[in-house]
Design a protein around this motif. Structure first.
Motif, PDB file in Angstrom:
ATOM      1  N   GLY A  63      18.239  -9.891   9.225  1.00  0.00           N
ATOM      2  CA  GLY A  63      16.848  -9.650   9.993  1.00  0.00           C
ATOM      3  C   GLY A  63      16.491 -10.905  10.958  1.00  0.00           C
ATOM      4  N   LEU A  64      15.974 -10.534  12.104  1.00  0.00           N
ATOM      5  CA  LEU A  64      15.458 -11.639  12.999  1.00  0.00           C
ATOM      6  C   LEU A  64      14.094 -12.318  12.418  1.00  0.00           C
ATOM      7  CD1 LEU A  64      16.505  -9.592  16.204  1.00  0.00           C
ATOM      8  CD2 LEU A  64      17.804 -11.371  14.874  1.00  0.00           C
ATOM      9  N   ILE A  65      14.125 -13.478  13.000  1.00  0.00           N
ATOM     10  CA  ILE A  65      12.952 -14.258  12.261  1.00  0.00           C
ATOM     11  C   ILE A  65      12.105 -14.787  13.603  1.00  0.00           C
ATOM     12  CG2 ILE A  65      11.973 -16.439  11.034  1.00  0.00           C
ATOM     13  CD1 ILE A  65      14.618 -16.157   9.439  1.00  0.00           C
ATOM     14  N   ASP A  66      10.825 -14.435  13.837  1.00  0.00           N
ATOM     15  CA  ASP A  66      10.033 -14.662  14.822  1.00  0.00           C
ATOM     16  C   ASP A  66       8.971 -15.870  14.392  1.00  0.00           C
ATOM     17  OD1 ASP A  66       8.145 -15.194  17.066  1.00  0.00           O
ATOM     18  OD2 ASP A  66       8.166 -12.917  17.394  1.00  0.00           O
ATOM     19  N   LEU A 356      19.702 -19.431  15.927  1.00  0.00           N
ATOM     20  CA  LEU A 356      18.042 -20.001  16.101  1.00  0.00           C
ATOM     21  C   LEU A 356      17.349 -18.852  15.396  1.00  0.00           C
ATOM     22  CD1 LEU A 356      17.833 -22.031  19.414  1.00  0.00           C
ATOM     23  CD2 LEU A 356      18.198 -22.949  17.285  1.00  0.00           C
ATOM     24  N   ALA A 357      17.669 -17.511  15.822  1.00  0.00           N
ATOM     25  CA  ALA A 357      16.838 -16.498  15.214  1.00  0.00           C
ATOM     26  C   ALA A 357      16.907 -16.037  13.715  1.00  0.00           C
ATOM     27  CB  ALA A 357      17.016 -15.450  16.371  1.00  0.00           C
ATOM     28  N   THR A 358      17.965 -16.427  13.333  1.00  0.00           N
ATOM     29  CA  THR A 358      18.281 -16.098  11.840  1.00  0.00           C
ATOM     30  C   THR A 358      18.158 -17.524  11.105  1.00  0.00           C
ATOM     31  OG1 THR A 358      20.635 -16.316  12.399  1.00  0.00           O
ATOM     32  CG2 THR A 358      19.385 -14.269  12.445  1.00  0.00           C
ATOM     33  N   LEU A 359      19.417 -18.059  10.770  1.00  0.00           N
ATOM     34  CA  LEU A 359      19.401 -19.082   9.800  1.00  0.00           C
ATOM     35  C   LEU A 359      18.823 -20.478  10.219  1.00  0.00           C
ATOM     36  CD1 LEU A 359      20.636 -19.890   6.850  1.00  0.00           C
ATOM     37  CD2 LEU A 359      22.635 -20.364   7.800  1.00  0.00           C
ATOM     38  N   GLY A 360      18.800 -20.686  11.381  1.00  0.00           N
ATOM     39  CA  GLY A 360      17.794 -21.933  12.042  1.00  0.00           C
ATOM     40  C   GLY A 360      16.577 -21.626  11.751  1.00  0.00           C
ATOM     41  N   ALA A 361      15.848 -20.481  11.959  1.00  0.00           N
ATOM     42  CA  ALA A 361      14.521 -20.483  11.800  1.00  0.00           C
ATOM     43  C   ALA A 361      14.217 -20.450  10.364  1.00  0.00           C
ATOM     44  CB  ALA A 361      14.281 -19.153  12.268  1.00  0.00           C
ATOM     45  N   ALA A 362      15.200 -19.982   9.436  1.00  0.00           N
ATOM     46  CA  ALA A 362      15.013 -20.037   8.090  1.00  0.00           C
ATOM     47  C   ALA A 362      14.969 -21.461   7.589  1.00  0.00           C
ATOM     48  CB  ALA A 362      16.243 -19.261   7.305  1.00  0.00           C
ATOM     49  N   LYS A 363      15.956 -22.089   8.239  1.00  0.00           N
ATOM     50  CA  LYS A 363      15.901 -23.823   7.826  1.00  0.00           C
ATOM     51  C   LYS A 363      14.438 -24.321   8.208  1.00  0.00           C
ATOM     52  CE  LYS A 363      20.563 -24.549   7.615  1.00  0.00           C
ATOM     53  NZ  LYS A 363      21.812 -24.923   8.400  1.00  0.00           N
ATOM     54  N   ALA A 364      13.992 -24.036   9.267  1.00  0.00           N
ATOM     55  CA  ALA A 364      12.809 -24.396   9.777  1.00  0.00           C
ATOM     56  C   ALA A 364      11.426 -23.956   8.840  1.00  0.00           C
ATOM     57  CB  ALA A 364      12.190 -23.837  11.254  1.00  0.00           C
ATOM     58  N   LEU A 365      11.810 -22.887   8.056  1.00  0.00           N
ATOM     59  CA  LEU A 365      10.647 -22.609   7.091  1.00  0.00           C
ATOM     60  C   LEU A 365      10.872 -23.048   5.737  1.00  0.00           C
ATOM     61  CD1 LEU A 365      10.383 -18.648   8.152  1.00  0.00           C
ATOM     62  CD2 LEU A 365       8.417 -20.510   8.542  1.00  0.00           C
ATOM     63  N   SER A 366      12.014 -24.009   5.678  1.00  0.00           N
ATOM     64  CA  SER A 366      12.571 -24.443   4.351  1.00  0.00           C
ATOM     65  C   SER A 366      12.754 -23.206   3.461  1.00  0.00           C
ATOM     66  CB  SER A 366      11.424 -25.187   3.656  1.00  0.00           C
ATOM     67  OG  SER A 366      11.133 -26.176   4.488  1.00  0.00           O
ATOM     68  N   GLN A 367      13.476 -22.095   3.943  1.00  0.00           N
ATOM     69  CA  GLN A 367      13.709 -20.882   3.376  1.00  0.00           C
ATOM     70  C   GLN A 367      15.285 -20.351   3.530  1.00  0.00           C
ATOM     71  OE1 GLN A 367      10.859 -17.460   2.749  1.00  0.00           O
ATOM     72  NE2 GLN A 367       9.267 -18.754   3.811  1.00  0.00           N
ATOM     73  N   SER A 368      15.804 -21.361   3.862  1.00  0.00           N
ATOM     74  CA  SER A 368      17.222 -21.026   3.975  1.00  0.00           C
ATOM     75  C   SER A 368      18.027 -20.698   2.919  1.00  0.00           C
ATOM     76  CB  SER A 368      18.060 -22.119   4.857  1.00  0.00           C
ATOM     77  OG  SER A 368      18.032 -23.276   4.203  1.00  0.00           O
ATOM     78  N   HIS A 369      17.537 -20.892   1.689  1.00  0.00           N
ATOM     79  CA  HIS A 369      18.151 -20.476   0.403  1.00  0.00           C
ATOM     80  C   HIS A 369      17.994 -19.105   0.227  1.00  0.00           C
ATOM     81  CE1 HIS A 369      13.924 -21.332  -0.504  1.00  0.00           C
ATOM     82  NE2 HIS A 369      14.042 -20.816  -1.501  1.00  0.00           N
ATOM     83  N   ARG A 370      16.800 -18.293   0.869  1.00  0.00           N
ATOM     84  CA  ARG A 370      16.432 -17.146   0.630  1.00  0.00           C
ATOM     85  C   ARG A 370      16.679 -16.113   1.631  1.00  0.00           C
ATOM     86  NH1 ARG A 370      10.472 -16.646  -2.089  1.00  0.00           N
ATOM     87  NH2 ARG A 370      10.773 -14.697  -2.898  1.00  0.00           N
ATOM     88  N   ILE A 371      16.269 -16.446   3.074  1.00  0.00           N
ATOM     89  CA  ILE A 371      16.743 -15.661   4.102  1.00  0.00           C
ATOM     90  C   ILE A 371      17.381 -16.121   5.335  1.00  0.00           C
ATOM     91  CG2 ILE A 371      14.504 -14.317   3.765  1.00  0.00           C
ATOM     92  CD1 ILE A 371      13.253 -16.153   5.759  1.00  0.00           C
ATOM     93  N   GLY A 372      17.815 -15.324   6.532  1.00  0.00           N
ATOM     94  CA  GLY A 372      18.483 -15.992   7.516  1.00  0.00           C
ATOM     95  C   GLY A 372      19.996 -15.641   7.414  1.00  0.00           C
ATOM     96  N   SER A 373      20.415 -15.122   6.560  1.00  0.00           N
ATOM     97  CA  SER A 373      21.854 -14.851   6.270  1.00  0.00           C
ATOM     98  C   SER A 373      22.196 -13.745   5.230  1.00  0.00           C
ATOM     99  CB  SER A 373      22.520 -16.139   6.046  1.00  0.00           C
ATOM    100  OG  SER A 373      24.032 -15.941   6.178  1.00  0.00           O
ATOM    101  N   LEU A 374      23.425 -13.667   5.006  1.00  0.00           N
ATOM    102  CA  LEU A 374      23.709 -12.434   3.972  1.00  0.00           C
ATOM    103  C   LEU A 374      24.517 -13.021   2.917  1.00  0.00           C
ATOM    104  CD1 LEU A 374      25.185  -9.833   6.824  1.00  0.00           C
ATOM    105  CD2 LEU A 374      22.764  -9.916   5.904  1.00  0.00           C
TER     106      LEU A 374
END
Ligand SMILES: [Zn+2]
Length: 431
Positions: A63-66, A356-374
């Motif tokens: 999913g995309l992250i705005d 930037l719209a997926t895993l990069g954004a998840a990292k900015a939210l400190s949530q890359s363990h949870r969202i941004g990829s599959l």
């Protein structure tokens, strides 16, 4: 019940690392967590009791992250002709004042989140208005429609129109009440993002209070930084003791690793060093930056310096709620920096914009363990797309980089077939 989704899988695992499984399987537990990702045939053998949903010939993407969007401004999109400060006065403040009416706020929130999901956005970081009730209603709508969101009540205690100005204490108190009610709720799907609008409309006391609330509750901070040249002069005038715009936020305790800074176009070296040092992130909003004639952020340079960056539609500064359009604009304006300014190596390609719209954004939210990829262990936030909708002849292309390029540059409202957040199907396109 375990579900095995069968489709062509596409995701990003690094700034330039586009990854795929052509006949892939995504195995999702009934609590909405991804168990495994891999080749369909192998997963089908290993998990023979799983319910199979065959989505071919569609593709599955994260999913995309705005990271930056204004809910109350959605109905005022695409009002052309003004720069930031006069545009706020002419269109935006009157629109936000209408959110004092709960019925207006509720209807708008429902439409807004529904449209985000239909475009493939599964996570949004959202500004509401100064109104506590409207913000509470936005959370309620986000909770019921199933989207993942960080939302915050706008905070403004000076230089704002009378109808949108609050006193400092009320602003902080109402924000903290909303934090206590919503931050971390719905299995972590909802979180709070404190929203001091921008330095010119926030007193030093308000900004200090925001920094303290963020620390105390581990809440996000979202604000605007270095967007418009006239705005920069105003900030310098209001804060003569601060070295620059970023320093205003730093001195008042607002720069931390949960801070999302919208725009960041005109930052000097010391400002970028401060942001990097604090672990804060910049939200690149290229459509809005073009629409309001604010400037073109040097995305490539900021990335090479190691800054954490995601993308934001910044509706209604940006005229589209679609992250596909935002990714396209990020690529397009980077080409213009190269073509018009001669900036070597400035261009950004679709794979990078997708990151930037997926895993990069998840990292900015400190949530890359949870969202941004599959990945296995992540929440199943994914979208189902039909790439044929982007081809004038509706052919089925198989090369991942070409498919992604078409999805981004030729986004079609019919191409997102379904949107899942935490395994829950929140949107499905009517056939
Ligand atoms: Zn904004």
């Amino acid at each position: 019940m375990i579900t095995l989704y069968r489709a062509h899988l596409l995701w990003s695992d690094s700034p330039t690392g586009l990854r795929e499984v052509k006949d892939g399987g995504l195995l999702v537990a009934d609590d909405g967590v991804i168990i495994a990702r891999g080749v369909f045939d192998e997963l089908a053998v290993l998990h023979s009791s799983a319910v199979i949903r065959d989505l071919r010939p569609h593709w599955i993407l994260p999913g995309l992250i705005d990271l930056h969007v204004h809910l109350p401004q959605y109905e005022s999109v695409a009002m052309d002709g003004l720069e930031l400060l006069p545009w706020l006065e002419a269109y935006i403040f009157p629109a936000e004042a209408r959110f004092a009416d709960a019925a207006v706020a509720q209807r708008a929130a429902r439409r807004f989140f529904g449209d985000l999901l239909s475009l493939g956005t599964t996570t949004a970081v959202v500004y509401s208005t100064i109104h506590q009730e409207a913000t509470d209603l936005a959370f309620q709508e986000a909770e019921s429609c199933g989207i993942r969101a960080a939302i915050g009540k706008v905070m403004m205690d000076r230089n704002a129109p009378e109808s949108l100005r609050e006193d400092t204490e009320t602003s902080l108190k109402q924000s903290e009440e909303l934090i206590q009610r919503w931050h971390g709720k719905a299995h972590g799907r909802l979180s709070y993002a404190l929203a001091p609008r921008f330095a010119p409309m926030c007193s030093p006391e308000l900004m200090r209070g925001v920094g303290q609330l963020s620390e105390k509750h581990e809440a996000y901070i979202q604000t605007h930084l270095s967007e418009n040249v006239e705005e920069l002069a105003w900030v310098q005038n209001l804060f003569p003791d601060c070295a620059n715009y970023a320093d205003v936020y730093r001195r008042h305790g607002m720069l931390n690793r949960r801070t999302l800074l919208g725009h960041g176009i005109h930052l000097d070296d010391s400002e970028r060093a401060m942001i990097l040092d604090a672990g804060a992130s910049i939200v690149h909003c290229p459509s809005s930056n073009a629409f309001l004639q604010s400037g073109v952020m040097p995305l490539r340079r900021w990335l090479e310096e190691g800054l954490s960056i995601g993308l934001g539609t910044d509706v209604a500064g940006g005229p589209s709620l679609s992250m596909w359009d935002e990714m396209a604009m990020a690529c397009t304006v980077s080409k213009l920096r190269f073509a018009l300014l001669g900036e070597a190596n400035a261009t950004v390609n679709p794979a990078e914009a997708f990151h930037l719209a997926t895993l990069g954004a998840a990292k900015a939210l400190s949530q890359s363990h949870r969202i941004g990829s599959l990945e296995g262990g992540m929440d199943a936030d994914f979208i189902v797309v039909d790439p044929r909708r982007t081809d004038p002849a509706e052919r089925l292309e198989d090369a991942a980089d070409r498919v992604l390029s078409r999805l981004i540059y030729r986004a079609d409202p019919r191409m997102v077939k379904a949107t899942f957040v935490r395994g829950n199907q929140c949107f499905v396109q009517a056939s």
